[in-house]
Scaffold this active site. Structure first.
Site, mmCIF file in Angstrom:
data_model
loop_
_atom_site.group_PDB
_atom_site.id
_atom_site.type_symbol
_atom_site.label_atom_id
_atom_site.label_comp_id
_atom_site.label_asym_id
_atom_site.label_seq_id
_atom_site.Cartn_x
_atom_site.Cartn_y
_atom_site.Cartn_z
ATOM 1 N N GLN A 1 0.833 -1.207 0.000
ATOM 2 C CA GLN A 1 0.000 0.000 0.000
ATOM 3 C C GLN A 1 0.865 1.254 0.000
ATOM 4 O O GLN A 1 1.643 1.484 0.929
ATOM 5 C CB GLN A 1 -0.872 -0.016 1.258
ATOM 6 C CG GLN A 1 -1.708 1.226 1.476
ATOM 7 C CD GLN A 1 -2.572 1.096 2.729
ATOM 8 O OE1 GLN A 1 -3.446 0.245 2.816
ATOM 9 N NE2 GLN A 1 -2.287 1.936 3.704
ATOM 10 N N ASN B 1 -3.904 7.781 17.673
ATOM 11 C CA ASN B 1 -4.933 7.849 18.714
ATOM 12 C C ASN B 1 -5.394 9.277 18.967
ATOM 13 O O ASN B 1 -6.535 9.499 19.396
ATOM 14 C CB ASN B 1 -4.415 7.185 19.999
ATOM 15 C CG ASN B 1 -4.339 5.672 19.862
ATOM 16 O OD1 ASN B 1 -4.604 5.120 18.787
ATOM 17 N ND2 ASN B 1 -3.961 4.992 20.936
ATOM 18 N N GLU B 2 -4.528 10.238 18.682
ATOM 19 C CA GLU B 2 -4.945 11.637 18.843
ATOM 20 C C GLU B 2 -5.949 12.030 17.755
ATOM 21 O O GLU B 2 -6.936 12.710 18.031
ATOM 22 C CB GLU B 2 -3.723 12.570 18.795
ATOM 23 C CG GLU B 2 -2.896 12.574 20.083
ATOM 24 C CD GLU B 2 -2.230 11.243 20.362
ATOM 25 O OE1 GLU B 2 -1.864 10.537 19.381
ATOM 26 O OE2 GLU B 2 -2.059 10.900 21.547
ATOM 27 N N GLU C 1 -11.777 -3.320 8.645
ATOM 28 C CA GLU C 1 -10.468 -2.821 9.109
ATOM 29 C C GLU C 1 -10.608 -2.089 10.428
ATOM 30 O O GLU C 1 -9.786 -2.220 11.315
ATOM 31 C CB GLU C 1 -9.852 -1.865 8.065
ATOM 32 C CG GLU C 1 -9.057 -2.545 6.984
ATOM 33 C CD GLU C 1 -8.070 -3.557 7.549
ATOM 34 O OE1 GLU C 1 -8.217 -4.745 7.240
ATOM 35 O OE2 GLU C 1 -7.180 -3.149 8.315
#
Lengths: 385, 408
Positions: free
Chosen positions: A123, A367-368, A241
């Site tokens: 990817q 995660n932010e 996903e």
């Protein structure tokens, strides 16, 4: 027809376990690092020959045609057995994408070769200047007659050095809204102008790469979907996903490993250890229930809402909490350099787990970024302009 | 800016739905009939709370014995809530933990001080689980009608959770009479009457002691949220021999089950509190403007809010597992473990959320006038009761069976 969806869930589970027992190389169970293609190649060929290589594809394209429920069972059993991830995004990404958005020609050109494990895909999304802000990507694709000329650079491309093909997002127009000028292309890695440079990570492994594109010619027929319509296509794959990036399996394995380490160190019975361990068990139990709730949505055929981002944050931070604990309890063992090539975890190799817990909180949307979108989409807190 | 605010409002309705999605998953029954009954039950609680003056009413009740509204307690009794778990043969509804939790969860949102958990789940729970049929016939109707608001007096020391060895309270039987001496601490619920555990010659016994029994002194302790617990002293308190609610193994079983039930019911209440205070905090973050924008647009606060949402969701997961366990698992040890787990998680999350909520309201949050402090104080009380999160973590860390079994 519906060979795999027939019978009961338990019967299917039994079938999967038997298959893994019969065919999965025992020395490759629960590897502590991503496997190179050559290491997992035999298993990949077996999957292909047995028709098990594409569990998530429809039967008419060579897949197993599993219902979401059966697919989750298969994945659960694979996780339980410690099956390694196959380093091919053809199965997980390109296939479903071409099935949904590709032309007939594209499907006929590429899908059978994925099923036969002849083409291996990587990817090409992130760039040095486009990580969280992926839409600001700069790799340019100039239209020239019946082809594109692509120049730019991709980074963090997992296992690009093993792949035969790459799918990539490129800029085909500049304008006010940066994500509206992005297109989705396919290219063989053998195309002239492509250079791959592996990047060594802090664990000493070269699992991702830089990919340089210098005037690479990509035929027009390798455009997937409409010109400038690449962003929508890339985002359309999110479904499963989003569930998998929040799998409790990493935390669960880390917890088992933590206990093995504690026993090895002779502290498995101390009150201090037991309290830490109990707290982490409680965290993982709640995480597993949270995962089950979202999995239930998927198996019932409904779409996952924005709340699923909570799962990703929870799963990745729980994993880190456990590996942090492992490091603390291991004293000097934590400072020993792990073997770069080791496949199985040594009882006291906690550093490898610690390293492995670093990327998941960063990739698939840091995660932010996840917290930003949860605040906006679930809590109704507007974004600052 | 106007558009930003308008969008936030449009999102607010969806956000309210999103909150209820998670507790619905944990609480509501799954088949159509049960789901309907539960939805109606929940609506009934909401209506009663709205009609009774909402959260503000507790300002008039706090610090004034008994700390809750007796007429409202009677209304709750009339609605059948006090008999939810009581077997039908004794006039109750014969329903289970799920129904108790649905009521408790909704009451939690309104910070209702009425002692549903202490009286319905704990005290009444000990009686109907005991083995004295005539006592059940005598006491249960009074409990369920709201006339007699009882409390279970098992605890003797601070930080205690082992109900099986009440060695500070002794009961001696002579002929047709039992004499009780000793003391109890932190008895939650109204002092109309007590279900008392005591050690005797034949092991532990559980006894009914009316609130006006001679020799019994109940000293009220005002708690942080304005409700009251009692410290009890028994000096030669005499009760008839047929006041035994349960004895020996039966006493252990009755208390264990009642306390486990109460832990789960309190956990449901804590979840309701978390949801309400989180909602209020989000509204504040959207409304409060500083530096030319709603403070909820600042990333630091957004991230704090998401972490609170996560704490709430995990608590909801633990509650869901606890209710499922209580419905489907007969093994007493598993039930006890599920109760510890959920009391741990809901207490810990609720403390984190209410504490952060005060902070996020700025200086206003630290005033008595602002409602947010009321949520914090209620949580402080509920966390401390029936074992706080730290205590349950310690207990679970000593359950070797659970530690090894928690991993497949």
């Amino acid at each position: 027809m519906d060979e795999f969806n027939r019978g009961t869930d338990d019967e299917f589970r039994g079938k999967v376990r038997q298959f893994l027992a019969d065919h999965y190389p025992p020395e490759l169970r629960n590897p502590i690092r991503r496997l190179k293609l050559r290491e997992i190649r035999e298993w990949q060929i077996t999957l292909s020959r047995k028709g098990w290589i594409a569990p998530n594809w429809p039967v008419e394209f060579g897949g197993m045609g599993l219902t979401p429920r059966r697919l989750l069972i298969l994945i659960e059993e694979q996780e339980r057995w410690g099956v390694a991830q196959t380093p091919d995004m053809g199965i997980t990404m390109v296939g479903p994408l071409l099935i949904q958005h590709g032309t007939r020609d594209q499907q006929e050109e590429y899908l059978p070769k994925i099923i036969k494990a002849e083409n291996i895909w990587c990817q090409g999304y992130s760039e040095p200047n486009a990580g969280s802000d992926l839409a600001s990507l700069r790799t340019e694709a100039r239209v020239s007659d019946d082809h594109f000329v692509v120049t730019g650079q991709k980074i963090w491309t997992t296992l690009a050095d093993d792949a035969t093909h790459m799918f990539l997002l490129v800029r085909t127009a500049r304008g006010e809204r940066k994500h509206e000028g992005i297109s989705f292309l396919l290219t063989p890695m053998s195309a002239p102008g492509i250079t791959v440079k592996p990047i060594v990570n802090i664990a000493g492994q070269a699992e991702f790469c830089e990919v340089f594109l210098d005037n690479v010619r990509v035929p027009m027929r390798n455009l997937v979907g409409p010109l400038h319509g690449g962003w929508t296509i890339a985002k359309s794959l999110l479904g499963f996903e989003r569930l998998f990036v929040g799998s409790p399996k990493y935390a669960r394995h880390a917890l088992t490993h933590l206990h093995q380490v504690a026993v090895e160190l002779g502290i498995g019975d101390t009150p201090r250890y037991r309290e830490r361990y109990a707290e982490l068990i409680l965290d993982v139990l709640d995480l597993e229930t949270m995962y089950a709730r979202f999995a239930q949505i998927v198996t019932s055929g409904k779409a996952l809402g924005p709340q699923v981002s909570l799962l990703k944050i929870c799963a990745t931070e729980c994993f880190q909490k456990i590996t942090n604990c492992m490091m603390e309890l291991s004293a000097e063992y934590a400072s020993i350099a792990p073997s770069h090539n080791a496949l199985q975890a040594q009882a006291t190799d906690v550093l490898s787990s610690f390293y492995r817990s670093i990327p998941p909180a960063i990739y698939s949307g840091s995660n932010e970024i996840m917290r930003n979108s949860l605040a906006r989409d679930v809590l109704g807190l507007a974004t600052a302009r | 800016m106007k558009n930003g605010v308008a969008n936030a409002s449009a999102n607010t309705m969806t956000q309210i739905d999103n909150f209820s999605i998670s507790s619905d998953a944990a609480l509501l029954g799954r088949d159509t009939e049960t789901l309907e009954r539960h939805t109606l039950l929940r609506e009934t609680v909401t209506s009663l709370m709205e009609a009774s003056g909402g959260v503000s009413r507790i300002r008039g009740l706090r610090g004034r014995s008994p700390g809750f509204d007796k007429p409202l307690w009677k209304k709750m009794a009339d609605l059948g809530w006090l008999g939810i778990p009581v077997p039908e043969e004794f006039g109750g509804l014969g329903l289970g933990i799920r129904d108790m939790c649905i009521v408790a969860h909704e009451l939690g949102k309104w910070l209702a001080p009425e002692p549903l958990a202490a009286s319905m789940a704990l005290a009444t729970g000990a009686i109907w689980r005991g083995d004295n049929t005539s006592l059940k016939t005598e006491l249960l109707p009074q409990a369920m009608s709201g006339e007699l608001c009882m409390a279970l007096a098992w605890q003797e020391r601070v930080g205690e959770i082992d109900f099986a060895a009440p060695n500070l309270t002794r009961a001696i039987r002579r002929g047709g009479e039992i004499t009780i001496n000793g003391r109890k601490s932190f008895v939650h619920g109204a002092p109309d009457g007590f279900i008392v555990s005591a050690s005797g010659d034949d092991g532990m016994g559980v006894y009914w002691v009316p609130g006006d029994a001679h020799g019994l002194t109940a000293t009220p302790i005002q708690l942080a949220d304005g409700t009251f617990a009692s410290d009890l002293t028994f000096v030669d308190v005499k009760v008839p021999a047929d006041s035994i609610v349960a004895s020996g193994k039966g006493a252990n079983a009755a208390l264990a089950a009642a306390i486990d039930d109460a832990m789960v019911v309190v956990s449901a209440e804590l979840l309701g509190i978390m949801e309400a205070v989180l909602q209020q905090t989000l509204e504040y973050l959207r409304a409060r403007v500083q530096f030319g924008r709603p403070i909820g647009e600042f990333q630091a606060l957004q991230h704090r809010a998401v972490d609170l949402l996560m704490a709430k969701e995990l608590a909801s997961c633990a509650l869901s597992d606890a209710i499922d366990t209580f419905e489907f698992e007969a093994d007493l040890e598993r039930r006890a473990e599920a109760a510890m787990r959920v009391k741990f998680r809901t207490s810990r999350s609720a403390l984190a959320i209410t504490r952060a909520a005060v902070h996020l309201h700025g200086a206003m949050g630290f005033t008595d006038e602002c409602n947010v402090g009321l949520y914090l104080k209620r949580v402080i009380v509920l966390n401390s009761w029936l074992g706080n999160h730290d205590l349950h973590l310690q207990r679970l860390s000593n359950q070797i069976g659970w530690l090894t079994r928690a991993w497949h």
